[in-house]
Design a protein around this motif. Structure first.
Motif, PDB file in Angstrom:
ATOM      1  N   GLN B   3       0.865  -1.200   0.000  1.00 42.58           N
ATOM      2  CA  GLN B   3       0.000   0.000   0.000  1.00 42.58           C
ATOM      3  C   GLN B   3       0.897   1.243   0.000  1.00 42.58           C
ATOM      4  N   LYS B   4       0.529   2.238  -0.841  1.00 44.37           N
ATOM      5  CA  LYS B   4       1.359   3.454  -0.872  1.00 44.37           C
ATOM      6  C   LYS B   4       0.479   4.677  -1.101  1.00 44.37           C
ATOM      7  N   LYS B   5       0.975   5.835  -0.667  1.00 45.20           N
ATOM      8  CA  LYS B   5       0.218   7.082  -0.820  1.00 45.20           C
ATOM      9  C   LYS B   5       1.185   8.127  -1.364  1.00 45.20           C
ATOM     10  N   PHE B   6       0.735   8.902  -2.379  1.00 52.01           N
ATOM     11  CA  PHE B   6       1.651   9.874  -2.982  1.00 52.01           C
ATOM     12  C   PHE B   6       1.797  11.116  -2.089  1.00 52.01           C
ATOM     13  N   LEU B   7       3.032  11.622  -1.985  1.00 49.21           N
ATOM     14  CA  LEU B   7       3.304  12.850  -1.214  1.00 49.21           C
ATOM     15  C   LEU B   7       4.361  13.670  -1.939  1.00 49.21           C
ATOM     16  N   TYR B  46      10.518   6.096  -2.420  1.00 46.69           N
ATOM     17  CA  TYR B  46       9.639   5.560  -1.373  1.00 46.69           C
ATOM     18  C   TYR B  46      10.135   6.014  -0.003  1.00 46.69           C
ATOM     19  N   TYR B  77       6.381   8.149  -2.520  1.00 50.47           N
ATOM     20  CA  TYR B  77       5.271   7.296  -2.121  1.00 50.47           C
ATOM     21  C   TYR B  77       5.488   6.982  -0.646  1.00 50.47           C
ATOM     22  N   SER B  80       3.401   2.061   4.368  1.00 47.00           N
ATOM     23  CA  SER B  80       2.811   1.839   5.685  1.00 47.00           C
ATOM     24  C   SER B  80       3.903   1.604   6.730  1.00 47.00           C
TER      25      SER B  80
END
Ligand code: SF4
Lengths: 365, 323
Positions: B3-7, B46, B77, B80
């Motif tokens: 799972q990853k979230k863009f920042l 990452y 990215y 978690s």
């Protein structure tokens, strides 16, 4: 003096559990015991590294192939047509140059305990071929006497060979465990022989073996018991003081032993296949023997430059001749040409060398 | 699936020190910096939340290259926090591997990381990670590769450029610094291929052991240096002379006889169509005589020439040499 080999564990193949030799060994060695179904499968699956000959455990197994085989020899070299008795594989003495480092593919010292099969096989061969003479030795894949303290195989062999007219057993050793054979009636059918080297080579390359004076002392005891004696200056190693040092050993040998009792003396210069070069460097990093002028031959084995070998053989042969004009001296795995140059004569081929050696120890009718 | 979230984060806010994911590399940054300046950041790095900030998981080189530009932010990215460090390290390996193969020095650092940071048993590294890195499951390979990270920079570069083999570098790692440096210089001067490097190293190792000196001392001897720096010789000619020189040192008695033989054969002044050859390494007293002829005249001419040598007792001298 060396200490007795103390195995950490005795591994026993089920099929030899009831053999006399198994019982004898297990009653004398106080070590953990493990019973296994099949020795070959066990070695294969043991996962133990087999690169060193410093085996810590004994494996008592069944010899599945023949016990007696011809020595492999080398093409274009004169061989003595010896027969090896494959009853023990492995040794505890850890000589730097030992060929077993690349011949034996087991991390254990294997003792084949089905000796009844061995004696039947030998009896069969000797009686079926009465015109043939069998020179047999148990010191090719081990040292003939090093485990005798537990196995008494030497005793068994001396007793077994005593009545045969067409066979002789050579117990070849660097060890001094001879007390048990002294009182046997051997019928002159055993040659007890020692590998000899210079004191310097003993100190540097054969560190775990009894020293040279002790070996000669043991030979003296065996001489008193009326046995034939043999001496093998093999491997001769070339270094700065080789000549003086080897001659000194010859001097002490003849000071203690009557040449009349010597069946043969062999000379063999250090030689080995490329795998042994790697094994020596890996297992004996302090050894200097790999730094000699050893060059590859047609069989890919490394040997000292020919001139070096000839010089060594010639010098030692002449020195031996100063003590005895007729003691039989032969070269191990050398060509006709080297024989001629070093000794001034050659048997010409392997069959004649065999005959000459056989004649030394044949009983007169 | 990770799972990853863009920042988009400020470059200065990313923690890189003491990272358990960092794999030191000697790959140059110039090309990457140029591409970032021209095209901007195409692939996000990452990161993972760490002590109220963010620690870098992949993209150490990209971050270094970005620092060389005027850019202040980096695309990331966020991963978690529940993923273990070892799982993340495996992710790093995978992420890098799809872009290009690791070079030998990176492999060395990876093995050290697995052993020292993640405390994995040697056997598990050999069985599970060596194949991932393109190597066989062999103890020896582990031993060789893990040692390479400790080599001096020049050796590391030679390894990355595939000038020398990891096995040779490993063997040389037991020699002192000066010997290693001189050996590498020799490799470059003579343009030695790997087979010759190994052969020269074996000769030098044995000569040094028997003379109780260092390999460097042998290379620094005047005779040796004269060959290396001879201005008229090609690298191949120098290599052949160095080899002769080493063989003379390693096998002095054999070389003496061989030299006398070469001298004698030179004096015979034989044409290239006639050849006298001893057995390899003069291992017996036999010489082989070869000649080539197209016509009967040539054949007779060669025989005459050889007979003439025999009459003048020159052939005797030949046999005398190997007596
Ligand atoms: S005594 Fe013989 S068999 Fe034993 S280690 Fe030495 S050379 Fe090998």
């Amino acid at each position: 003096m060396t200490t007795l080999f103390k195995p950490q564990e005795i591994i026993i193949e089920k099929s030899v559990l009831n053999c006399d030799l198994t019982r004898r060994i297990t009653s004398r060695i106080d070590a953990e015991k493990m019973i296994i179904d099949d020795a070959e499968a066990f070695i294969k699956n043991s996962g133990q590294p087999i690169e060193t000959i410093q085996a810590k455990s004994i494996l008592l197994a069944r010899q599945r192939g023949p016990f007696m085989r011809f020595c492999p020899g080398t093409p274009r070299h004169i061989c003595c047509l010896y027969r090896n008795l494959d009853v023990v594989e492995g040794c505890d003495l850890n000589c730097s140059y030992c060929i077993l480092q690349c011949y034996i593919h087991s991390p254990y010292i294997t003792i084949y305990c089905n000796t009844d099969d061995m004696f039947n096989e030998l009896d069969d061969a000797f009686t079926k071929r009465p015109d043939e003479f069998f020179r047999v030795g148990s010191g090719e894949l081990s040292d003939s006497l090093t485990f005798d303290y537990y196995t008494e195989l030497g005793v068994d062999l001396v007793k077994f060979f005593a009545p045969y007219k067409n066979a002789i057993i050579e117990l070849k050793s660097k060890n001094v465990h001879v007390d048990k054979i002294l009182s046997l009636s051997h019928g002159h059918r055993s040659v007890v022989s020692w590998s000899l080297n210079s004191e310097f080579i003993h100190r540097t390359e054969e560190r775990e073996t009894p020293d040279i004076p002790s070996r000669i002392e043991a030979a003296k005891k065996v001489q008193k018991a009326g046995y034939w004696l043999g001496f093998h200056f093999d491997p001769l190693i070339y270094y700065e003081n080789w000549e003086t040092d080897y001659k000194k050993v010859i001097d002490s040998l003849f000071a203690a032993i009557d040449p009349q009792n010597i069946a043969w003396i062999s000379l063999g210069a250090l030689r080995y296949p490329p795998e042994l070069d790697r094994a020596i460097r890996r297992n004996h990093p302090d050894s200097k023997i790999v730094l000699g002028e050893l060059l590859p031959g047609i069989d890919k084995k490394y040997r000292y430059f020919r001139q070096i070998r000839i010089d060594m053989f010639r010098a030692l042969y002449r020195h031996i001749r100063q003590y005895s004009g007729d003691v039989f001296v032969y070269l191990c795995m050398e060509s006709d040409e080297v024989w001629n140059k070093a000794f001034g004569w050659s048997p010409g081929n392997s069959a004649i060398l065999k005959k000459l050696l056989d004649q030394r120890v044949m009983l007169s009718e | 699936m990770i799972q990853k979230k863009f920042l988009r984060l400020p470059i200065s806010g990313i923690i890189v020190s003491d990272s358990p994911f960092f794999i030191p590399s000697l790959e140059p940054l110039e090309a990457l910096t140029l591409s970032l300046q021209k095209l901007g950041q195409l692939t996000p790095v990452y990161v993972q939340s760490y002590k109220q900030s963010y620690r870098l998981v992949t993209g150490f080189k990209r971050l270094d290259a970005l620092k060389q530009t005027s850019m202040e932010y980096i695309d990331c990215y966020l991963l978690s926090q529940t993923i273990s460090d070892l799982a993340l390290f495996e992710f790093v390996l995978e992420e890098n591997r799809v872009q290009r193969d690791f070079n030998v020095i990176e492999i060395s650092h990876i093995l050290a990381r697995l052993s020292e940071t993640y405390k994995l048993p040697r056997r598990s590294i050999i069985d599970n990670y060596l194949p991932l890195l393109g190597l066989g499951r062999r103890e020896k390979l582990y031993q060789v590769y893990i040692s390479l990270r400790k080599l001096p920079l020049a050796w590391k570069r030679a390894l990355i450029e595939d000038v020398v083999s990891p096995e040779l570098a490993w063997k040389m790692s037991k020699a002192e610094e000066e010997s290693r440096a001189l050996f590498l210089d020799m490799v470059f001067i003579l343009r030695l291929n790997k087979k010759l490097q190994k052969e020269f190293w074996h000769l030098l190792r044995d000569i040094a052991s028997s003379k109780a000196c260092r390999i460097g001392e042998i290379i620094q001897q005047t005779d040796f240096q004269n060959i290396l720096h001879h201005i008229k010789l090609t690298p191949q000619q120098k290599a052949s002379k160095v080899k002769d020189h080493l063989i003379r040192l390693r096998y002095p008695q054999y070389s003496q006889v061989q030299d006398r033989l070469d001298g004698l054969l030179k004096k015979f002044k034989l044409p290239p169509t006639v050849r006298i050859q001893p057995s390899p390494f003069l291992s017996d007293d036999i010489f082989h005589f070869y000649f080539r002829a197209k016509t009967t005249e040539e054949y007779i001419e060669h025989l005459d020439r050889l007979n003439h040598l025999a009459e003048k007792e020159k052939i005797d001298q030949l046999f005398e040499l190997v007596k």
